[in-house]
Design a protein around this motif. Structure first.
Motif, short mmCIF file in Angstrom:
data_model
loop_
_atom_site.label_atom_id
_atom_site.label_comp_id
_atom_site.label_asym_id
_atom_site.label_seq_id
_atom_site.Cartn_x
_atom_site.Cartn_y
_atom_site.Cartn_z
N TYR A 387 -1.47 -7.73 -7.25
CA TYR A 387 -2.57 -6.99 -6.38
C TYR A 387 -1.98 -5.74 -6.02
O TYR A 387 -0.78 -5.43 -5.98
CB TYR A 387 -2.69 -7.70 -4.87
N PRO A 388 -2.75 -4.63 -6.11
CA PRO A 388 -2.36 -3.34 -5.65
C PRO A 388 -1.74 -3.49 -4.34
O PRO A 388 -2.26 -4.17 -3.35
CB PRO A 388 -3.55 -2.65 -5.55
N ALA A 389 -0.70 -2.61 -4.36
CA ALA A 389 0.17 -2.89 -2.72
C ALA A 389 -0.83 -2.34 -1.64
O ALA A 389 -0.72 -2.96 -0.63
CB ALA A 389 1.44 -1.71 -2.78
N ARG A 390 -1.70 -1.43 -1.92
CA ARG A 390 -2.55 -0.78 -0.84
C ARG A 390 -3.32 -2.26 -0.42
O ARG A 390 -3.37 -2.40 0.93
CB ARG A 390 -3.43 -0.05 -1.44
N LEU A 391 -3.86 -3.07 -1.11
CA LEU A 391 -4.72 -4.20 -0.84
C LEU A 391 -3.70 -5.04 -0.01
O LEU A 391 -4.19 -5.71 1.04
CB LEU A 391 -5.18 -4.72 -1.97
N LEU A 392 -2.66 -5.36 -0.41
CA LEU A 392 -1.90 -6.27 0.35
C LEU A 392 -1.39 -5.70 1.71
O LEU A 392 -1.29 -6.33 2.63
CB LEU A 392 -0.51 -6.59 -0.58
N ASP A 393 -1.01 -4.34 1.53
CA ASP A 393 -0.60 -3.77 3.04
C ASP A 393 -1.69 -3.69 4.10
O ASP A 393 -1.51 -3.68 5.19
CB ASP A 393 -0.12 -2.35 2.86
N GLN A 394 -2.89 -3.60 3.72
CA GLN A 394 -3.93 -3.69 4.48
C GLN A 394 -4.54 -5.14 4.87
O GLN A 394 -5.53 -5.41 5.89
CB GLN A 394 -5.26 -2.96 3.89
N TRP A 395 -4.01 -6.18 4.36
CA TRP A 395 -4.39 -7.47 4.73
C TRP A 395 -4.34 -8.16 5.91
O TRP A 395 -5.19 -8.50 6.46
CB TRP A 395 -3.67 -8.41 3.56
N GLU A 396 -3.34 -7.53 6.62
CA GLU A 396 -3.26 -8.21 7.85
C GLU A 396 -4.15 -7.60 8.92
O GLU A 396 -4.93 -8.16 9.69
CB GLU A 396 -1.73 -7.86 8.63
N GLU A 397 -4.43 -6.25 8.98
CA GLU A 397 -5.45 -5.61 9.51
C GLU A 397 -6.83 -6.15 9.32
O GLU A 397 -7.61 -6.41 10.27
CB GLU A 397 -5.33 -4.23 9.42
N ARG A 398 -7.00 -6.33 8.15
CA ARG A 398 -8.50 -6.41 7.48
C ARG A 398 -8.67 -8.11 7.83
O ARG A 398 -10.01 -8.46 8.11
CB ARG A 398 -8.44 -6.48 6.08
N THR A 399 -7.90 -8.84 8.21
CA THR A 399 -8.03 -10.48 8.45
C THR A 399 -7.83 -10.72 9.60
O THR A 399 -7.47 -11.90 10.16
CB THR A 399 -7.30 -11.29 7.43
N ALA A 400 -7.70 -9.68 10.64
CA ALA A 400 -7.33 -9.97 12.11
C ALA A 400 -8.75 -10.70 12.82
O ALA A 400 -9.72 -10.18 12.43
CB ALA A 400 -7.12 -8.44 12.90
#
Ligand SMILES: *Cc1c(COP(=O)(O)O)cnc(C)c1O
Length: 448
Positions: A387-400
């Protein structure tokens, strides 16, 4: 610090003091009198709730029949096949494939839907960890959608906005045996062209508008693990109306070999593992299935009685069903604990006091999306390569899932076996809740 009583609490305490703090429909025969067991009083209940599993001579016969046949593997005998036909018939499904357990039913189904690394799967955070693990095992990205606090189910209204071009599967769970909002989910699935895989591992014989849960999505998965309403110790099944998917599932669960391997050097069909059900499981399930309808009716009747009684008092709010849920399998009776109604007694103190009264209970799931191992995995080599780093870095916020976080702090569960007895069992649960409520101040003081 003691908080002042609000009006409702005051009325509750006043009513209890007057000896009438229980619903008028309940004859508690003085059981709410006396101090909580935790404070030295008599427990409301001393006898055990119905034990689980329930079995007798049909189960003995089924197991002995299999044992003596010497055919213990589905390739040799007919027990698993007979069960598959019976379960398909009982659920109105076109096809059923039995598997070793519910986790392998989900893994097999995700393979049949061609889930690949780089894809996203939408799932609820209020579920058993297996729903998540099957996604992670495929190096797919789990996208949690928040919970509807009234029903404890995935909030279907929030699913559409969680979909991206990577979304490959919608994986709702019928948690507790009640139904997720299937009308909304099926409409999203249709409009977006994303297949719906039902995790019905807790929902045997549950229904949506008269149709059995597990038959509304393109695939539906069940578990027959020991705690489940249909039990062979371990076991699982997949329901589908699609023959092509059935055959993909069959080959995957049979180490890449299709239903009729011509010979040992026959061509292998795609990836696979050995996730087969044994003949012992198949035979046992045939016998256990004979009990399921009646057990389901008893659970429904008792759960309805408990819901009615809890609705008449404050503080323990049963999970609601969507109007489309025409039958709840009641694998779990889930409720929300409102500590305001118990003088601020924390949930942990309530659960402890309730257990001391002879009522088994738990606080249910913790927020699955916050489990540290997910983040560890997502920051590990495998995920970073895919996965692109951006996608993984946003994961936590996105799945709150803030609603679910709160729900997990309020949850109270009673398990399915507690609903296989009598109406009096339900009255005793309510009596124990009432007693704890009446003595909530004292319990809180003794705890802190
Ligand atoms: C039990 C369960 C599973 C897994 O089933 P096993 O048979 O234990 O592998 C998956 N999802 C949910 C919601 C479950 O309750």
């Amino acid at each position: 610090m003691k908080s002042p009583l609000d009006r409702r609490q005051f009325l509750g305490v006043a009513a209890a003091a007057a000896g009438s703090g229980v619903p008028s429909s309940v004859n508690l025969q003085g059981r709410t009198n006396g101090r909580p067991a935790l404070l030295g009083g008599q427990p409301v209940r001393s006898q055990a709730f119905p034990s689980w599993p329930d079995f007798a001579s049909p189960e003995e016969k089924a197991l002995l029949r299999t044992l003596k046949s010497g055919k213990w593997f589905r390739g040799e005998g007919k027990e698993v096949e007979v069960f598959e036909r019976a379960y398909a018939e009982a659920t109105g499904a076109r096809f059923c494939l039995a598997t070793a357990n519910g986790t392998s039913a989900l893994l097999t189904s995700l393979h049949a839907l061609d889930l690949q690394p780089g894809d996203e799967v939408i799932l609820p955070p209020y579920t058993f960890v297996a729903t998540l693990n099957v996604v992670l095992l495929n190096y797919a990205l789990p996208i949690f959608v928040d919970t509807d606090p009234d029903t404890f189910q995935i909030d279907a209204k929030k699913v559409d906005s969680a979909i991206t071009s990577r979304t490959k599967v919608l994986l709702p769970v019928h948690i507790g045996g009640s139904a997720a909002d299937m009308d909304t989910l099926m409409a999203i699935s249709r409009n977006r062209g994303i297949p719906l895989l039902e995790d019905a591992c807790q929902a045997h014989f549950g229904e949506w508008k008269g149709r059995k849960l597990g038959t509304l999505g393109v695939l539906g998965c069940f578990s027959f693990q020991a705690s489940k309403n249909l039990n062979s110790g371990e076991g699982g099944a997949i329901l589908t109306a699609r023959e092509d998917l059935l055959e993909k599932c069959y080959a995957f669960h049979n180490n890449s070999r299709g239903r009729k391997p011509a010979s040992f050097d026959a061509r292998y069909i795609g990836l696979g593992a050995n996730l087969r059900m044994t003949e012992f499981q198949g035979a046992l399930l045939q016998a256990q299935m004979q009990r399921l309808e009646e057990q389901s009716r008893i659970r429904e009747r008792n759960a309805a009685a408990l819901t009615r009684m809890l609705d008449e008092i404050d503080g323990l709010v049963p999970a609601r069903m969507y109007p489309g849920c025409t039958r709840n399998a009641y694998h779990l009776f889930m409720a929300r604990y409102k500590k305001e109604a118990f003088s601020g007694l924390p949930r942990g103190g309530f659960l402890k006091a309730l257990r001391a009264e002879g009522i088994p209970c738990s606080g249910g799931y913790a927020p699955l999306n916050k489990e540290p191992y997910i983040k560890q995995l997502l920051s590990g080599r495998g995920y970073r390569q895919i996965y692109p780093a951006r996608l993984l870095d946003q994961w936590e916020e996105r799945t709150a899932c803030p609603v679910n976080d709160k729900l997990c702090e309020e949850g109270v569960w009673f398990t399915q076996n507690m609903f296989l007895g009598t109406n009096e069992d339900m009255e005793q649960i309510v009596a124990a809740v009432q007693k704890i409520r009446r003595y909530a101040e004292d319990l809180k003081a003794s705890n802190s």
